[in-house]
Design a protein around this motif. Structure first.
Motif, PDB file in Angstrom:
ATOM      1  N   ASP A 185       0.827  -1.211   0.000  1.00 13.16           N
ATOM      2  CA  ASP A 185       0.000   0.000   0.000  1.00 13.16           C
ATOM      3  C   ASP A 185       0.860   1.260   0.000  1.00 13.16           C
ATOM      4  O   ASP A 185       0.387   2.352  -0.318  1.00 13.16           O
ATOM      5  N   GLU A 186       2.140   1.104   0.407  1.00  8.60           N
ATOM      6  CA  GLU A 186       3.069   2.215   0.447  1.00  8.60           C
ATOM      7  C   GLU A 186       4.280   1.876  -0.399  1.00  8.60           C
ATOM      8  O   GLU A 186       4.515   0.709  -0.722  1.00  8.60           O
ATOM      9  N   PRO A 187       5.083   2.880  -0.766  1.00 13.67           N
ATOM     10  CA  PRO A 187       6.306   2.581  -1.518  1.00 13.67           C
ATOM     11  C   PRO A 187       7.215   1.641  -0.734  1.00 13.67           C
ATOM     12  O   PRO A 187       7.192   1.620   0.503  1.00 13.67           O
ATOM     13  N   ALA A 188       8.003   0.863  -1.448  1.00 14.50           N
ATOM     14  CA  ALA A 188       8.978  -0.006  -0.799  1.00 14.50           C
ATOM     15  C   ALA A 188       9.980   0.853  -0.030  1.00 14.50           C
ATOM     16  O   ALA A 188      10.197   2.027  -0.352  1.00 14.50           O
ATOM     17  N   ARG A 189      10.593   0.261   0.985  1.00 13.89           N
ATOM     18  CA  ARG A 189      11.559   1.011   1.782  1.00 13.89           C
ATOM     19  C   ARG A 189      12.517   0.055   2.480  1.00 13.89           C
ATOM     20  O   ARG A 189      12.179  -1.094   2.766  1.00 13.89           O
ATOM     21  N   LEU A 190      13.702   0.568   2.731  1.00 12.89           N
ATOM     22  CA  LEU A 190      14.670  -0.131   3.562  1.00 12.89           C
ATOM     23  C   LEU A 190      14.584   0.435   4.971  1.00 12.89           C
ATOM     24  O   LEU A 190      14.322   1.632   5.162  1.00 12.89           O
ATOM     25  N   LEU A 191      14.800  -0.411   5.955  1.00 13.45           N
ATOM     26  CA  LEU A 191      14.837   0.026   7.345  1.00 13.45           C
ATOM     27  C   LEU A 191      16.291   0.168   7.756  1.00 13.45           C
ATOM     28  O   LEU A 191      17.072  -0.786   7.691  1.00 13.45           O
ATOM     29  N   GLY A 208      20.312   2.732  16.914  1.00  9.90           N
ATOM     30  CA  GLY A 208      19.119   2.156  17.543  1.00  9.90           C
ATOM     31  C   GLY A 208      17.816   2.733  17.047  1.00  9.90           C
ATOM     32  O   GLY A 208      16.765   2.093  17.192  1.00  9.90           O
ATOM     33  N   ASP A 209      17.841   3.929  16.479  1.00  8.77           N
ATOM     34  CA  ASP A 209      16.627   4.534  15.921  1.00  8.77           C
ATOM     35  C   ASP A 209      16.414   4.023  14.493  1.00  8.77           C
ATOM     36  O   ASP A 209      17.354   4.015  13.691  1.00  8.77           O
ATOM     37  N   ILE A 210      15.187   3.634  14.177  1.00 11.34           N
ATOM     38  CA  ILE A 210      14.867   3.096  12.853  1.00 11.34           C
ATOM     39  C   ILE A 210      14.336   4.205  11.962  1.00 11.34           C
ATOM     40  O   ILE A 210      13.402   4.918  12.331  1.00 11.34           O
ATOM     41  N   GLN A 211      14.955   4.338  10.796  1.00  8.81           N
ATOM     42  CA  GLN A 211      14.458   5.266   9.790  1.00  8.81           C
ATOM     43  C   GLN A 211      14.169   4.490   8.514  1.00  8.81           C
ATOM     44  O   GLN A 211      14.835   3.500   8.213  1.00  8.81           O
ATOM     45  N   ALA A 212      13.165   4.940   7.775  1.00  2.49           N
ATOM     46  CA  ALA A 212      12.775   4.290   6.521  1.00  2.49           C
ATOM     47  C   ALA A 212      13.416   5.013   5.350  1.00  2.49           C
ATOM     48  O   ALA A 212      13.238   6.231   5.198  1.00  2.49           O
ATOM     49  N   GLU A 213      14.172   4.284   4.534  1.00  2.00           N
ATOM     50  CA  GLU A 213      14.763   4.831   3.308  1.00  2.00           C
ATOM     51  C   GLU A 213      13.813   4.514   2.157  1.00  2.00           C
ATOM     52  O   GLU A 213      13.661   3.365   1.761  1.00  2.00           O
ATOM     53  N   PRO A 214      13.098   5.522   1.608  1.00  2.12           N
ATOM     54  CA  PRO A 214      12.120   5.248   0.551  1.00  2.12           C
ATOM     55  C   PRO A 214      12.789   4.793  -0.732  1.00  2.12           C
ATOM     56  O   PRO A 214      13.882   5.245  -1.071  1.00  2.12           O
ATOM     57  N   LEU A 215      12.120   3.899  -1.438  1.00  3.93           N
ATOM     58  CA  LEU A 215      12.652   3.357  -2.685  1.00  3.93           C
ATOM     59  C   LEU A 215      11.690   3.635  -3.832  1.00  3.93           C
ATOM     60  O   LEU A 215      11.386   2.771  -4.643  1.00  3.93           O
ATOM     61  N   GLU A 216      11.223   4.863  -3.897  1.00 10.15           N
ATOM     62  CA  GLU A 216      10.324   5.265  -4.967  1.00 10.15           C
ATOM     63  C   GLU A 216      11.113   5.516  -6.249  1.00 10.15           C
ATOM     64  O   GLU A 216      12.287   5.931  -6.208  1.00 10.15           O
ATOM     65  N   PRO A 217      10.488   5.282  -7.419  1.00  9.87           N
ATOM     66  CA  PRO A 217      11.178   5.558  -8.686  1.00  9.87           C
ATOM     67  C   PRO A 217      11.692   6.984  -8.737  1.00  9.87           C
ATOM     68  O   PRO A 217      10.995   7.932  -8.369  1.00  9.87           O
ATOM     69  N   GLY A 218      12.930   7.133  -9.196  1.00 10.28           N
ATOM     70  CA  GLY A 218      13.536   8.447  -9.304  1.00 10.28           C
ATOM     71  C   GLY A 218      14.405   8.840  -8.129  1.00 10.28           C
ATOM     72  O   GLY A 218      15.197   9.790  -8.224  1.00 10.28           O
ATOM     73  N   VAL A 219      14.279   8.124  -7.005  1.00  9.98           N
ATOM     74  CA  VAL A 219      15.102   8.427  -5.829  1.00  9.98           C
ATOM     75  C   VAL A 219      16.566   8.111  -6.138  1.00  9.98           C
ATOM     76  O   VAL A 219      16.884   7.074  -6.723  1.00  9.98           O
ATOM     77  N   GLU A 220      17.462   9.023  -5.756  1.00  6.85           N
ATOM     78  CA  GLU A 220      18.899   8.817  -5.935  1.00  6.85           C
ATOM     79  C   GLU A 220      19.479   8.216  -4.663  1.00  6.85           C
ATOM     80  O   GLU A 220      19.388   8.805  -3.579  1.00  6.85           O
ATOM     81  N   THR A 249      20.070   5.348  -9.396  1.00  3.87           N
ATOM     82  CA  THR A 249      18.705   5.868  -9.472  1.00  3.87           C
ATOM     83  C   THR A 249      17.720   4.719  -9.401  1.00  3.87           C
ATOM     84  O   THR A 249      17.814   3.757 -10.169  1.00  3.87           O
ATOM     85  N   VAL A 250      16.771   4.792  -8.485  1.00  5.73           N
ATOM     86  CA  VAL A 250      15.770   3.738  -8.346  1.00  5.73           C
ATOM     87  C   VAL A 250      14.856   3.720  -9.565  1.00  5.73           C
ATOM     88  O   VAL A 250      14.254   4.735  -9.917  1.00  5.73           O
ATOM     89  N   ARG A 251      14.783   2.546 -10.219  1.00  6.87           N
ATOM     90  CA  ARG A 251      13.813   2.357 -11.306  1.00  6.87           C
ATOM     91  C   ARG A 251      12.481   1.854 -10.753  1.00  6.87           C
ATOM     92  O   ARG A 251      11.423   2.118 -11.317  1.00  6.87           O
ATOM     93  N   GLY A 252      12.553   1.099  -9.672  1.00  4.40           N
ATOM     94  CA  GLY A 252      11.344   0.566  -9.068  1.00  4.40           C
ATOM     95  C   GLY A 252      11.645  -0.694  -8.293  1.00  4.40           C
ATOM     96  O   GLY A 252      12.796  -1.128  -8.185  1.00  4.40           O
ATOM     97  N   THR A 253      10.598  -1.287  -7.743  1.00  4.52           N
ATOM     98  CA  THR A 253      10.728  -2.538  -7.007  1.00  4.52           C
ATOM     99  C   THR A 253       9.632  -3.502  -7.442  1.00  4.52           C
ATOM    100  O   THR A 253       8.582  -3.098  -7.943  1.00  4.52           O
ATOM    101  N   LYS A 254       9.914  -4.768  -7.228  1.00  7.14           N
ATOM    102  CA  LYS A 254       8.945  -5.819  -7.542  1.00  7.14           C
ATOM    103  C   LYS A 254       9.160  -6.925  -6.521  1.00  7.14           C
ATOM    104  O   LYS A 254      10.161  -7.637  -6.576  1.00  7.14           O
ATOM    105  N   GLY A 255       8.235  -7.054  -5.562  1.00 12.65           N
ATOM    106  CA  GLY A 255       8.486  -7.958  -4.466  1.00 12.65           C
ATOM    107  C   GLY A 255       9.715  -7.488  -3.706  1.00 12.65           C
ATOM    108  O   GLY A 255       9.840  -6.311  -3.360  1.00 12.65           O
ATOM    109  N   ARG A 256      10.647  -8.391  -3.473  1.00 12.39           N
ATOM    110  CA  ARG A 256      11.854  -7.995  -2.756  1.00 12.39           C
ATOM    111  C   ARG A 256      13.000  -7.625  -3.698  1.00 12.39           C
ATOM    112  O   ARG A 256      14.126  -7.425  -3.264  1.00 12.39           O
ATOM    113  N   MET A 257      12.687  -7.502  -4.992  1.00 11.48           N
ATOM    114  CA  MET A 257      13.684  -7.080  -5.969  1.00 11.48           C
ATOM    115  C   MET A 257      13.673  -5.562  -6.126  1.00 11.48           C
ATOM    116  O   MET A 257      12.624  -4.956  -6.359  1.00 11.48           O
ATOM    117  N   LEU A 258      14.839  -4.962  -6.000  1.00  8.93           N
ATOM    118  CA  LEU A 258      15.045  -3.535  -6.217  1.00  8.93           C
ATOM    119  C   LEU A 258      15.830  -3.362  -7.508  1.00  8.93           C
ATOM    120  O   LEU A 258      16.846  -4.034  -7.713  1.00  8.93           O
TER     121      LEU A 258
END
Length: 251
Positions: A11-17, A22-34, A204-213
């Motif tokens: 439901d949301e863009p893919a992301r790395l944690l 100790g603090d968790i931040q989400a790295e977004p993996l939306e298309p176009g992200v450098e 440059t992120v092209r996109g994700t598909k399942g666990r493939m980046l």
């Protein structure tokens, strides 16, 4: 900073944690992200407890034996006593297709069907049965799996990222089942060639598909299994590694 997990696009863009002390931040993996990270040492990713990362220095990655989550249903074939509360929920049995012609049977709780298919990166899917609990579902899955199989390896999914499903083969498979619902997923990768297998987090992120980046560097698309990133310490700079280029990058 250490990569301690990932979330496929549902439901949301893919992301790395990523853990920062100790603090968790989400790295977004939306298309176009450098992405401008270099992978450093890799070790156990530890665990996340109530939103806080607890680190582990064991060299086994992505997880050591202490932090490996052993899901009791992973290899269940319905010979159990319904050990989890979730086992008693209504389950769906489905068939999934991965381009060009990789097929599998699977089960999940009915309310998670769409989510589960997106997590796996399915191209097409068919819902074929509803049963009252997970034990019955696993028994039926095990029977169907003798002829279709119940898993598709990540490397085989990666090989088809630039392809479409062989619909003739898919429809022939479905002829033997009563189809309750169909699913057709689009991931927007728009690839002309097969991505080069690689483990990196720079480009440059092209996109994700399942666990493939899929990331692009110097006109070459690279297919990265996000699970292969878990456990790596990362630094904020572009990789200077020599990477294999695709033939298409020389056009």
């Amino acid at each position: 900073m250490q990569i301690v997990g990932y979330r496929p696009r549902v439901d949301e863009p893919a992301r790395l944690l990523v853990s920062h002390d100790g603090d968790i931040q989400a790295e977004p993996l939306e298309p176009g992200v450098e992405l401008t990270y270099t992978l450093e040492d890799r070790h156990c990713a530890g665990t996340i407890d109530d939103g806080t990362h607890i680190s582990c220095d064991e060299p086994t990655a992505p997880y050591c034996s202490t932090h490996t989550d052993r899901w009791p249903c992973a290899r269940c074939q319905g010979e159990c006593d319904l050990p989890l509360a979730s086992c008693r929920e209504e389950h769906a049995i489905y068939l999934a297709a991965f381009a060009p012609a990789e097929f599998k049977v699977g089960v999940t709780r009915s309310w998670r069907l769409d989510t589960r298919l997106r997590e796996q990166g399915a191209d097409l899917a068919a819902h074929i049965r509803i049963v009252e609990n997970g034990r019955i579902a696993r028994q039926i899955e095990a029977d169907i799996a003798t002829s279709i199989g119940d898993s598709v390896r990540v490397d085989r999914k990666r090989r088809g990222l630039h392809r479409t499903v062989d619909t003739d083969a898919w429809e022939t498979l479905l002829d033997d089942f009563e189809v309750l619902d169909r699913f057709d997923f689009e991931y927007g990768l728009d690839l002309a060639d097969r991505p080069v297998p690689e483990t990196l987090l720079s480009g440059t992120v092209r996109g994700t598909k399942g666990r493939m980046l899929v990331v692009e560097r110097n006109k070459t698309a690279y297919g990265v299994d996000m699970r292969d990133l878990v456990g790596y310490e990362i630094s904020q700079r572009e990789t200077d590694r020599n990477l294999q280029a695709s033939l298409g990058s020389f056009d």
